[in-house]
Enzyme design. Sequence first.
Site, PDB file in Angstrom:
ATOM      1  N   ILE A  91     -34.742  31.139  -6.281  1.00 46.40           N
ATOM      2  CA  ILE A  91     -35.427  29.925  -5.507  1.00 46.40           C
ATOM      3  C   ILE A  91     -36.531  32.042  -5.396  1.00 46.40           C
ATOM      4  O   ILE A  91     -35.874  32.236  -4.005  1.00 46.40           O
ATOM      5  CB  ILE A  91     -35.332  29.199  -4.650  1.00 46.40           C
ATOM      6  CG1 ILE A  91     -34.921  28.014  -5.222  1.00 46.40           C
ATOM      7  CG2 ILE A  91     -36.829  28.952  -3.419  1.00 46.40           C
ATOM      8  CD1 ILE A  91     -34.611  26.893  -4.442  1.00 46.40           C
ATOM      9  N   ALA A 125     -33.075  29.546   1.875  1.00 42.24           N
ATOM     10  CA  ALA A 125     -33.456  29.927   2.985  1.00 42.24           C
ATOM     11  C   ALA A 125     -33.822  28.508   3.694  1.00 42.24           C
ATOM     12  O   ALA A 125     -33.990  28.207   4.272  1.00 42.24           O
ATOM     13  CB  ALA A 125     -34.282  30.444   2.533  1.00 42.24           C
ATOM     14  N   LYS A 151     -34.299  45.287  -1.021  1.00 39.99           N
ATOM     15  CA  LYS A 151     -35.939  45.630  -0.561  1.00 39.99           C
ATOM     16  C   LYS A 151     -36.695  44.400   0.543  1.00 39.99           C
ATOM     17  O   LYS A 151     -36.146  43.485   0.566  1.00 39.99           O
ATOM     18  CB  LYS A 151     -36.372  44.987  -1.979  1.00 39.99           C
ATOM     19  CG  LYS A 151     -35.968  45.568  -3.162  1.00 39.99           C
ATOM     20  CD  LYS A 151     -36.899  44.769  -5.092  1.00 39.99           C
ATOM     21  CE  LYS A 151     -35.933  43.753  -4.752  1.00 39.99           C
ATOM     22  NZ  LYS A 151     -34.729  43.477  -5.498  1.00 39.99           N
ATOM     23  N   GLY A 209     -29.727  36.821  -1.183  1.00 36.13           N
ATOM     24  CA  GLY A 209     -30.088  36.331   0.107  1.00 36.13           C
ATOM     25  C   GLY A 209     -30.142  34.795  -0.464  1.00 36.13           C
ATOM     26  O   GLY A 209     -30.886  34.707  -1.155  1.00 36.13           O
ATOM     27  N   GLY A 210     -30.263  33.502   0.293  1.00 35.33           N
ATOM     28  CA  GLY A 210     -30.517  32.699  -0.257  1.00 35.33           C
ATOM     29  C   GLY A 210     -30.058  31.876  -1.533  1.00 35.33           C
ATOM     30  O   GLY A 210     -29.137  32.107  -1.845  1.00 35.33           O
ATOM     31  N   GLU A 212       1.319  -1.510  -0.096  1.00 36.45           N
ATOM     32  CA  GLU A 212       0.010  -0.445  -0.104  1.00 36.45           C
ATOM     33  C   GLU A 212       0.468   1.663  -0.382  1.00 36.45           C
ATOM     34  O   GLU A 212       0.490   2.374  -1.058  1.00 36.45           O
ATOM     35  CB  GLU A 212      -1.380  -0.119   1.338  1.00 36.45           C
ATOM     36  CG  GLU A 212      -2.177  -1.091   1.263  1.00 36.45           C
ATOM     37  CD  GLU A 212      -3.235  -0.700   0.349  1.00 36.45           C
ATOM     38  OE1 GLU A 212      -3.221   0.672  -0.648  1.00 36.45           O
ATOM     39  OE2 GLU A 212      -3.830  -1.731  -0.505  1.00 36.45           O
ATOM     40  N   ASP A 262     -28.187  42.571  -1.345  1.00 29.24           N
ATOM     41  CA  ASP A 262     -29.401  42.789  -0.632  1.00 29.24           C
ATOM     42  C   ASP A 262     -29.611  42.850   0.801  1.00 29.24           C
ATOM     43  O   ASP A 262     -28.550  42.571   1.241  1.00 29.24           O
ATOM     44  CB  ASP A 262     -30.462  41.836  -1.268  1.00 29.24           C
ATOM     45  CG  ASP A 262     -30.757  41.957  -2.493  1.00 29.24           C
ATOM     46  OD1 ASP A 262     -30.974  42.171  -3.205  1.00 29.24           O
ATOM     47  OD2 ASP A 262     -31.798  40.728  -2.823  1.00 29.24           O
ATOM     48  N   MET A 295     -41.192  34.188   2.775  1.00 32.93           N
ATOM     49  CA  MET A 295     -42.154  35.622   3.130  1.00 32.93           C
ATOM     50  C   MET A 295     -43.010  35.254   3.970  1.00 32.93           C
ATOM     51  O   MET A 295     -44.688  35.671   3.656  1.00 32.93           O
ATOM     52  CB  MET A 295     -42.381  36.356   1.922  1.00 32.93           C
ATOM     53  CG  MET A 295     -40.509  36.906   1.305  1.00 32.93           C
ATOM     54  SD  MET A 295     -40.431  37.238  -0.227  1.00 32.93           S
ATOM     55  CE  MET A 295     -40.678  36.458  -1.837  1.00 32.93           C
ATOM     56  N   PRO A 344     -27.890  31.875   3.171  1.00 31.56           N
ATOM     57  CA  PRO A 344     -29.631  32.100   4.171  1.00 31.56           C
ATOM     58  C   PRO A 344     -28.522  32.927   5.508  1.00 31.56           C
ATOM     59  O   PRO A 344     -29.918  33.212   6.400  1.00 31.56           O
ATOM     60  CB  PRO A 344     -30.435  31.007   4.327  1.00 31.56           C
ATOM     61  CG  PRO A 344     -28.687  29.726   4.989  1.00 31.56           C
ATOM     62  CD  PRO A 344     -28.399  29.999   3.335  1.00 31.56           C
TER      63      PRO A 344
END
Length: 461
Positions: free
Chosen positions: A302, A328, A266, A297-298, A22, A244, A380, A221
């Site tokens: 999606i 998230a 936002k 984010g996230g 080995e 963001d 949300m 997240p």
Amino acid sequence: MRYFPAFMDLQGATVLLSGGGELALRKARLLLPSGARIVAFSASENSPLARELGGQVILRAGPLSDTAFAENPKLLVAATGDEAEDERAAKLGRAHGVPVNAVDMPHLCDVVIPSIVHRGDLVVGISTGGAAPVIGRRLRERLEQMLPARLGEVIRFGKERRGIVSEAIQGKGRRAFWERFYSGPAAEAVMAGDEARAESLFREELEGETPGHVHIVGAGPGDPELLTLKALRVCQEADVILHDNLVSDEILALCRRDAERIYVGKKRSDHAVPQAEIGALMVRLAREGKRVVRLKGGDPFIFGRGGEELEALQAEGISATVVPGISAALGCAANAEVPLTHRGLSQSVTFVTAEAGGGGAPDIDWASLAKLRGTIVVYMGVRRAGDVAGDLLKGGLDASTPVAVVADGTRDTERVIRADLATLGDAAAQISAPGLLIIGEVAAKAKGEDLLALASQRQAA
């Protein structure tokens, strides 16, 4: 520094390997990509080395002897695992003036074979001089993760065009060109496997037209350790970061320090920069030749409006790439210890949003969702939690269906409240931060606070 780092050219050269077990197999795996001609001694046809690499190395059943050195080897590796035999082989090598590496026996070594990270012509060697090989391996593992898999292809692409650049650009301008190339969209296209596009971008850069590029990047997240390696790399190469409000300060701290940062976040009923203006800003910055990161984010695809932003860039002919992030739903559920699917409890998971464009309610067939009997993740959803619960109850979902409300998921300020569908509105009322609703039998497994216990505590107070 006892060992001076250097690289040997072993292409076509003979390397003597003493051993067939080995240890010898591991060394042979390292040596083969160099193009060396490996002659292995004490390697029977049934040895591990022969079974895996028998067609790629020359096998000699007998032990290493003086006659082997007639082949003018460049290196000897003693790796039988037998201390006495490896010491004998090392003495033979030194007697014939051949550099020796003896596995796990630093006192016999003229050279040390380091832990190696290999990306085409890029080779990184890490050595602790035999003092702490575990640390060397750990560093190698870190570098393997950090260096893109196709980085060698980028180096090869540039190498093949060095002559073209030398003819087109004189003096110090060449270095500036290569700095732009290796951190620009042409190199990114090579790493994406699109060499036709890379060639076009390369020619544009060569003609003095420095094309900008936009990366639409998912920041995950919130926990900075959940940022992907690719996201980290492009954030550290960016000229401008458009971010963001859901992107954590810890993640922004990992971005290139001298990059311009522009907040375009936002919140509900509070758009710092309207979506159309964000698109126009990305286009303008890219046309200025900037490397732009749109950090969201996230995951950007999606409920992140990443698709709209990509379409806006494509409509203006701007080069863009999407870097996915841990969503998230996945990050928050994992941190709250909620398996979104679980054998015997849920065989499906559905992602929906409780907020439509303009702040209104989305057009969702809640009755059909209720019939699925799987897991429902509502993005949300905190503000409209009562409405969501009412719609699902009307659709036939049982009032006792477990629910978890997760706010600030994966961050130090994370809060998880367990409830059921009947009390979902009351649970969401405890939350002021952005949050997710996880609805279904799996939600009963969530760690965190229990709504009934919270109510009892308040009554006692």
